[in-house]
Design a protein around this motif. Structure first.
Motif, PDB file in Angstrom:
ATOM      1  N   HIS A 153      25.837   0.799  -0.946  1.00 50.86           N
ATOM      2  CA  HIS A 153      24.472   1.120  -0.544  1.00 50.86           C
ATOM      3  C   HIS A 153      23.636   1.440  -1.768  1.00 50.86           C
ATOM      4  CE1 HIS A 153      21.115   3.552   0.977  1.00 50.86           C
ATOM      5  NE2 HIS A 153      21.311   2.995   2.141  1.00 50.86           N
ATOM      6  N   HIS A 154      24.137   2.310  -2.634  1.00 51.86           N
ATOM      7  CA  HIS A 154      23.492   2.547  -3.925  1.00 51.86           C
ATOM      8  C   HIS A 154      24.483   3.156  -4.903  1.00 51.86           C
ATOM      9  CE1 HIS A 154      22.348   6.760  -2.354  1.00 51.86           C
ATOM     10  NE2 HIS A 154      23.104   6.982  -3.405  1.00 51.86           N
ATOM     11  N   VAL A 155      24.134   3.080  -6.186  1.00 56.61           N
ATOM     12  CA  VAL A 155      24.920   3.671  -7.268  1.00 56.61           C
ATOM     13  C   VAL A 155      23.952   4.463  -8.144  1.00 56.61           C
ATOM     14  CG1 VAL A 155      26.416   3.254  -9.259  1.00 56.61           C
ATOM     15  CG2 VAL A 155      26.551   1.735  -7.265  1.00 56.61           C
ATOM     16  N   VAL A 156      24.279   5.715  -8.420  1.00 55.73           N
ATOM     17  CA  VAL A 156      23.403   6.571  -9.218  1.00 55.73           C
ATOM     18  C   VAL A 156      24.186   7.158 -10.387  1.00 55.73           C
ATOM     19  CG1 VAL A 156      21.926   8.622  -9.218  1.00 55.73           C
ATOM     20  CG2 VAL A 156      22.027   7.174  -7.186  1.00 55.73           C
ATOM     21  N   LEU A 157      23.573   7.144 -11.567  1.00 57.89           N
ATOM     22  CA  LEU A 157      24.141   7.812 -12.740  1.00 57.89           C
ATOM     23  C   LEU A 157      23.374   9.116 -12.948  1.00 57.89           C
ATOM     24  CD1 LEU A 157      25.975   7.868 -15.281  1.00 57.89           C
ATOM     25  CD2 LEU A 157      24.104   6.707 -16.485  1.00 57.89           C
ATOM     26  N   LEU A 158      24.107  10.234 -13.000  1.00 62.14           N
ATOM     27  CA  LEU A 158      23.507  11.559 -13.128  1.00 62.14           C
ATOM     28  C   LEU A 158      24.093  12.295 -14.319  1.00 62.14           C
ATOM     29  CD1 LEU A 158      24.248  12.185  -9.414  1.00 62.14           C
ATOM     30  CD2 LEU A 158      21.899  12.253 -10.227  1.00 62.14           C
ATOM     31  N   GLU A 171      23.723  -0.643 -17.204  1.00 58.27           N
ATOM     32  CA  GLU A 171      23.849  -1.695 -16.206  1.00 58.27           C
ATOM     33  C   GLU A 171      24.944  -1.328 -15.214  1.00 58.27           C
ATOM     34  OE1 GLU A 171      24.682  -4.968 -18.842  1.00 58.27           O
ATOM     35  OE2 GLU A 171      26.853  -4.782 -18.554  1.00 58.27           O
ATOM     36  N   VAL A 172      24.784  -1.788 -13.988  1.00 59.24           N
ATOM     37  CA  VAL A 172      25.771  -1.504 -12.954  1.00 59.24           C
ATOM     38  C   VAL A 172      26.772  -2.656 -12.901  1.00 59.24           C
ATOM     39  CG1 VAL A 172      24.540  -2.596 -11.022  1.00 59.24           C
ATOM     40  CG2 VAL A 172      26.060  -0.671 -10.591  1.00 59.24           C
ATOM     41  N   LEU A 173      28.022  -2.319 -12.620  1.00 58.36           N
ATOM     42  CA  LEU A 173      29.074  -3.305 -12.432  1.00 58.36           C
ATOM     43  C   LEU A 173      29.377  -3.361 -10.939  1.00 58.36           C
ATOM     44  CD1 LEU A 173      31.418  -2.181 -15.351  1.00 58.36           C
ATOM     45  CD2 LEU A 173      29.618  -3.905 -15.400  1.00 58.36           C
ATOM     46  N   TYR A 184      19.792   7.015 -13.970  1.00 63.85           N
ATOM     47  CA  TYR A 184      19.696   5.593 -13.626  1.00 63.85           C
ATOM     48  C   TYR A 184      20.090   5.440 -12.168  1.00 63.85           C
ATOM     49  CZ  TYR A 184      21.201   0.681 -13.283  1.00 63.85           C
ATOM     50  OH  TYR A 184      21.372  -0.623 -12.892  1.00 63.85           O
ATOM     51  N   ALA A 185      19.487   4.495 -11.491  1.00 58.20           N
ATOM     52  CA  ALA A 185      19.844   4.234 -10.099  1.00 58.20           C
ATOM     53  C   ALA A 185      19.870   2.735  -9.852  1.00 58.20           C
ATOM     54  CB  ALA A 185      18.852   4.902  -9.153  1.00 58.20           C
ATOM     55  N   TRP A 186      20.833   2.321  -9.049  1.00 56.43           N
ATOM     56  CA  TRP A 186      20.921   0.927  -8.614  1.00 56.43           C
ATOM     57  C   TRP A 186      20.907   0.879  -7.097  1.00 56.43           C
ATOM     58  CZ3 TRP A 186      24.206  -1.321  -5.171  1.00 56.43           C
ATOM     59  CH2 TRP A 186      24.133  -2.713  -5.044  1.00 56.43           C
ATOM     60  N   ALA A 187      20.154  -0.067  -6.565  1.00 54.67           N
ATOM     61  CA  ALA A 187      20.186  -0.403  -5.146  1.00 54.67           C
ATOM     62  C   ALA A 187      20.075  -1.928  -5.076  1.00 54.67           C
ATOM     63  CB  ALA A 187      19.042   0.274  -4.400  1.00 54.67           C
ATOM     64  N   PRO A 188      20.372  -2.535  -3.934  1.00 56.86           N
ATOM     65  CA  PRO A 188      20.327  -3.999  -3.862  1.00 56.86           C
ATOM     66  C   PRO A 188      19.038  -4.580  -4.443  1.00 56.86           C
ATOM     67  CG  PRO A 188      21.267  -3.122  -1.850  1.00 56.86           C
ATOM     68  CD  PRO A 188      20.806  -1.932  -2.659  1.00 56.86           C
ATOM     69  N   LEU A 216       7.651   3.981 -18.913  1.00 62.83           N
ATOM     70  CA  LEU A 216       8.117   2.646 -19.291  1.00 62.83           C
ATOM     71  C   LEU A 216       8.271   1.767 -18.057  1.00 62.83           C
ATOM     72  CD1 LEU A 216       9.311   0.617 -21.352  1.00 62.83           C
ATOM     73  CD2 LEU A 216      11.548   1.635 -20.875  1.00 62.83           C
ATOM     74  N   ALA A 217       8.974   2.275 -17.048  1.00 59.76           N
ATOM     75  CA  ALA A 217       9.253   1.485 -15.852  1.00 59.76           C
ATOM     76  C   ALA A 217       9.556   2.414 -14.689  1.00 59.76           C
ATOM     77  CB  ALA A 217      10.440   0.553 -16.096  1.00 59.76           C
ATOM     78  N   GLY A 218       9.495   1.864 -13.477  1.00 58.03           N
ATOM     79  CA  GLY A 218       9.822   2.634 -12.285  1.00 58.03           C
ATOM     80  C   GLY A 218      10.549   1.771 -11.276  1.00 58.03           C
ATOM     81  N   MET A 219      11.391   2.424 -10.449  1.00 55.50           N
ATOM     82  CA  MET A 219      12.133   1.704  -9.411  1.00 55.50           C
ATOM     83  C   MET A 219      11.895   2.353  -8.049  1.00 55.50           C
ATOM     84  SD  MET A 219      16.201   1.054  -8.821  1.00 55.50           S
ATOM     85  CE  MET A 219      16.346   2.068  -7.339  1.00 55.50           C
ATOM     86  N   PRO A 220      11.008   1.801  -7.229  1.00 58.29           N
ATOM     87  CA  PRO A 220      10.818   2.335  -5.879  1.00 58.29           C
ATOM     88  C   PRO A 220      12.117   2.243  -5.090  1.00 58.29           C
ATOM     89  CG  PRO A 220       9.043   0.826  -6.467  1.00 58.29           C
ATOM     90  CD  PRO A 220      10.096   0.680  -7.522  1.00 58.29           C
ATOM     91  N   HIS A 221      12.456   3.323  -4.365  1.00 59.83           N
ATOM     92  CA  HIS A 221      13.687   3.329  -3.571  1.00 59.83           C
ATOM     93  C   HIS A 221      13.444   4.005  -2.239  1.00 59.83           C
ATOM     94  CE1 HIS A 221      17.849   3.643  -2.386  1.00 59.83           C
ATOM     95  NE2 HIS A 221      17.779   4.970  -2.353  1.00 59.83           N
ATOM     96  N   MET A 222      13.704   3.281  -1.158  1.00 60.42           N
ATOM     97  CA  MET A 222      13.701   3.849   0.189  1.00 60.42           C
ATOM     98  C   MET A 222      14.890   3.246   0.934  1.00 60.42           C
ATOM     99  SD  MET A 222       9.675   3.941   1.357  1.00 60.42           S
ATOM    100  CE  MET A 222       9.448   2.169   1.271  1.00 60.42           C
TER     101      MET A 222
END
Length: 231
Positions: free
Chosen positions: A43-48, A33-35, A73-77, A163-169
């Motif tokens: 703008h975005h947060v990425v875990l690599l 989870e993102v904090l 993992y990636a987070w965007a708004p 399992l799941a996907g997160m579209p990001h543009m």
């Protein structure tokens, strides 16, 4: 980010925070989870994952995704946490990870100090082992005053379950389409978004099986209303 100072004239700053996994044996990451601290400049947060431990521990600026790193993992708004129903993603003793935060202070907010980050919950190595891939197109140029679609292809070589996907543009995005092209040529829709919103980028639950010979096809469409190409 530990109180990272974001200047009021900061536009498109990519900052990387490299750390070593705090484990003494193999574990499964079960939830990520993102904090969010200063959302107005995120703008975005990425875990690599840094599989070859190439990067020096600590904080440094990184203009693009660090070379040879792997998405986890990636987070965007609009996005949230991801939690595996059973199992997780493997983490090993001595492995290094990178949190990349893309800052954009387009509003010129003064005296911003950000402490956003990523929290991982881990447990014993039991259940299904998961991974993450980024199957979309990465290198493209959107001509001036035009609408443009780029396509990414991922050919399946062994049986797997999505399992799941997160579209990001980004903000020029207008539409997103991801389909499974089966080995016999039939198509199955995974996600279709005709009214793309940068402010709403959630995970979509799929639980879909792919077989050898299938292809995952990802189409991203943008509209460039400016007089210069967008890369």
């Amino acid at each position: 980010a530990g109180g990272f100072a974001v200047g009021e004239d900061t536009l498109d700053l990519y900052q990387c925070f490299t750390f070593e996994a705090p484990v003494t044996e193999d574990r499964f990451i079960r939830r990520i989870e993102v904090l969010i601290d200063q959302s107005k400049v995120l703008h975005h947060v990425v875990l690599l994952k840094d599989p070859k431990n190439e990067y020096k521990l600590g904080v440094k600026q990184c203009k693009t995704m660090p070379a040879n790193s792997q998405y986890l993992y990636a987070w965007a708004p609009g996005a949230g946490a991801i939690e595996f129903p059973e199992g997780g993603m493997r983490v090993k003793k001595g492995e290094q990870y990178i949190v990349q935060i893309h800052y954009n202070n387009g509003a010129g907010v003064k005296d911003v100090k950000d402490s956003s980050g990523v929290r991982m919950f881990h447990g014993p190595v039991t259940g299904t082992e998961y991974g993450m891939i980024a199957p979309g197109p990465l290198n493209f140029s959107i001509p001036p005053n035009s609408t443009y679609t780029a396509t990414g292809h991922c050919k399946v070589k062994e049986k797997m379950t999505i399992l799941a996907g997160m579209p990001h543009m980004h903000e020029h995005g207008t539409a997103f389409l991801q389909e499974i092209v089966r080995a016999d040529g039939t198509r199955e829709n995974l996600v279709e978004l005709s009214g793309w919103s940068f402010e709403m980028q959630p995970f979509y639950l799929h639980e879909t099986t792919l077989n050898p010979g299938d292809r995952l096809e990802t189409n991203c469409t943008w509209k460039n209303t400016g007089d210069k190409p967008v890369n």
